[in-house]
Write a protein that holds these residues in place. Structure first.
Motif, short mmCIF file in Angstrom:
data_model
loop_
_atom_site.label_atom_id
_atom_site.label_comp_id
_atom_site.label_asym_id
_atom_site.label_seq_id
_atom_site.Cartn_x
_atom_site.Cartn_y
_atom_site.Cartn_z
N ARG A 58 0.83 -1.20 0.00
CA ARG A 58 0.00 0.00 0.00
C ARG A 58 0.87 1.25 0.00
O ARG A 58 0.59 2.21 -0.70
CB ARG A 58 -0.94 0.01 1.21
N TYR A 59 1.92 1.25 0.81
CA TYR A 59 2.82 2.39 0.83
C TYR A 59 3.43 2.62 -0.55
O TYR A 59 3.52 3.76 -1.04
CB TYR A 59 3.95 2.19 1.85
N ALA A 60 3.87 1.54 -1.18
CA ALA A 60 4.47 1.65 -2.51
C ALA A 60 3.47 2.18 -3.53
O ALA A 60 3.81 3.00 -4.39
CB ALA A 60 5.02 0.29 -2.95
N ASP A 61 2.24 1.71 -3.44
CA ASP A 61 1.21 2.16 -4.37
C ASP A 61 0.93 3.65 -4.21
O ASP A 61 0.82 4.39 -5.20
CB ASP A 61 -0.08 1.37 -4.17
N ILE A 62 0.79 4.10 -2.97
CA ILE A 62 0.53 5.52 -2.73
C ILE A 62 1.72 6.36 -3.17
O ILE A 62 1.56 7.44 -3.75
CB ILE A 62 0.21 5.76 -1.24
N TYR A 63 2.92 5.86 -2.91
CA TYR A 63 4.12 6.59 -3.35
C TYR A 63 4.09 6.81 -4.86
O TYR A 63 4.29 7.93 -5.34
CB TYR A 63 5.37 5.81 -2.95
N GLU A 64 3.82 5.75 -5.61
CA GLU A 64 3.80 5.87 -7.07
C GLU A 64 2.66 6.77 -7.54
O GLU A 64 2.78 7.47 -8.54
CB GLU A 64 3.68 4.49 -7.72
N GLU A 65 1.57 6.77 -6.80
CA GLU A 65 0.42 7.60 -7.17
C GLU A 65 0.68 9.08 -6.92
O GLU A 65 0.19 9.93 -7.66
CB GLU A 65 -0.80 7.14 -6.38
N VAL A 66 1.44 9.39 -5.87
CA VAL A 66 1.56 10.76 -5.40
C VAL A 66 2.86 11.43 -5.80
O VAL A 66 2.90 12.65 -6.03
CB VAL A 66 1.40 10.80 -3.86
N ILE A 67 3.95 10.69 -5.91
CA ILE A 67 5.27 11.30 -5.96
C ILE A 67 5.49 12.21 -7.17
O ILE A 67 6.24 13.18 -7.10
CB ILE A 67 6.38 10.21 -5.90
#
Length: 372
Positions: A58-67
């Motif tokens: 989940r952290y990785a997914d949000i990172y890719e979505e937001v960064i």
């Protein structure tokens, strides 16, 4: 690309490489690898230090979505000395960029760098020192940028959040934590506090300032303001930012409501000295001459000595605004900041001479101050 921009790019690449080396030497595994720990019963626990594989995913997914929406903000300086200021920011859905006022300072233009290494110049279209928010208008925005949005509700204490930005110049970084507290009041160089702030234990360092603190749904709960230590950091709340940012875009400035009073929280000692039934509310200790409260509220006019301390007595105790309880000073600041505007008339419930009564007060615009 200018020599100035090339210098920034080279520095970021060096820092990024250094960061990777530090991480590899410290942990010896990739960020997503499971860490083996021994339980008290002697069996292995391979869930990892920060949760199981699903959580890490989940952290990785949000990172890719937001960064891609997170930027490095630099304020120009002499080329041989580097930038005068550096921080983070993030793009909104309308392509404006939000950051801290203390990051941009007095600059009229700044340089932004996106995750794809693209540089662009941005105009500073509005600043507000009281809330420490600035809005930038970039000349270009990469196609990969979608823009972020503010949450509508106050986050829940204990809710997981992620901080993204450029701590110590290490680009495109992420840290994880929880919402540790809400409705905090932060000191401001203007002399007025920044109300309704979010407290978090996510690691924040110089360079994170102005970046987003986001939920696991990728919505912004706050604009990173400062890190006080390894386990305490603060962000300007999305609720305050959502009031300030549109006005900065529209007019370049934001007007804050003003009562013109000084107050103290009612603790048990102060409540006892003033014969109050409970230790709640705020005691009016000072009224600014000619201000909105002058002639409407009454300030403490006496005192009693407890130990070596003089406890103020007399004066109004504010216990509610528009029927909403005001248990302390932070609640008073948050209510004014999030629910009112200059020119509004508000009903204040006060305890005066032992009796409850309601007074009407018309708020004014906060006066200009000398400061950053």
């Amino acid at each position: 690309m200018s020599d100035h921009q090339q210098a920034h790019r080279s520095r970021r690449r060096v820092l990024c490489g250094l960061g990777a080396t530090v991480v590899a030497s410290a942990f010896g595994t990739s960020a997503t690898a499971a860490t083996v720990r021994t339980r008290q019963d002697g069996t292995d626990d391979t869930d990892g230090l920060n949760g199981d594989a699903d959580t890490a995913g989940r952290y990785a997914d949000i990172y890719e979505e937001v960064i891609d929406d997170v930027v490095l903000v630099t304020v120009g300086g002499p080329e041989d000395e580097g930038p005068e200021g550096m921080g983070s920011g993030f793009v909104l859905e309308d392509d404006y960029v939000v950051t801290n006022n203390h990051v941009v300072g007095d600059a009229s233009e700044v340089e932004l760098q996106f995750r794809d290494e693209q540089w662009t110049t941005a105009e500073v279209v509005g600043t507000d020192a009281h809330s420490d928010i600035a809005v930038l208008d970039p000349e270009e925005v990469p196609d990969a940028v979608d823009g972020l949005s503010f949450v509508e509700e106050t986050p829940t204490i204990g809710q997981e959040v992620l901080a993204l930005g450029n701590p110590l110049g290490f680009d495109a970084s992420i840290t994880q934590g929880i919402v540790s507290g809400v409705d905090r009041s932060l000191p401001s160089p203007t002399g007025f506090s920044i109300p309704a702030a979010i407290q978090t234990d996510a690691s924040l360092n110089p360079g994170n300032s102005g970046g987003p603190l986001v939920t696991l749904e990728g919505e912004v709960v706050g604009i990173v303001f400062a890190g006080a230590s390894q386990t305490i950091g603060f962000a300007i709340s999305a609720q305050l930012a959502d009031r300030v940012v549109p006005e900065l875009i529209e007019t370049g400035e934001y007007t804050h409501p003003y009562m013109g009073v000084g107050v103290l929280p009612v603790d048990p000692v102060l409540a006892d000295a003033n014969d109050l039934e409970e230790a709640r509310g705020v005691l009016v200790t000072e009224i600014v001459p000619g201000g909105p409260a002058d002639g409407v509220l009454e300030a403490a006019d006496g005192g009693t000595v407890t130990g070596d301390t003089v406890i103020p007595t007399g004066g109004d105790v504010i216990v509610a605004i528009e029927d909403e309880p005001i248990p302390n000073q932070d609640a008073l600041s948050a209510s004014l900041a999030l629910e009112t505007s200059p020119g509004d008339s508000i009903d204040l419930e006060v305890i005066r001479d032992g009796e409850r009564e309601t007074v009407d007060l018309e708020l004014e615009e906060r006066p200009a101050v000398d400061g950053p």
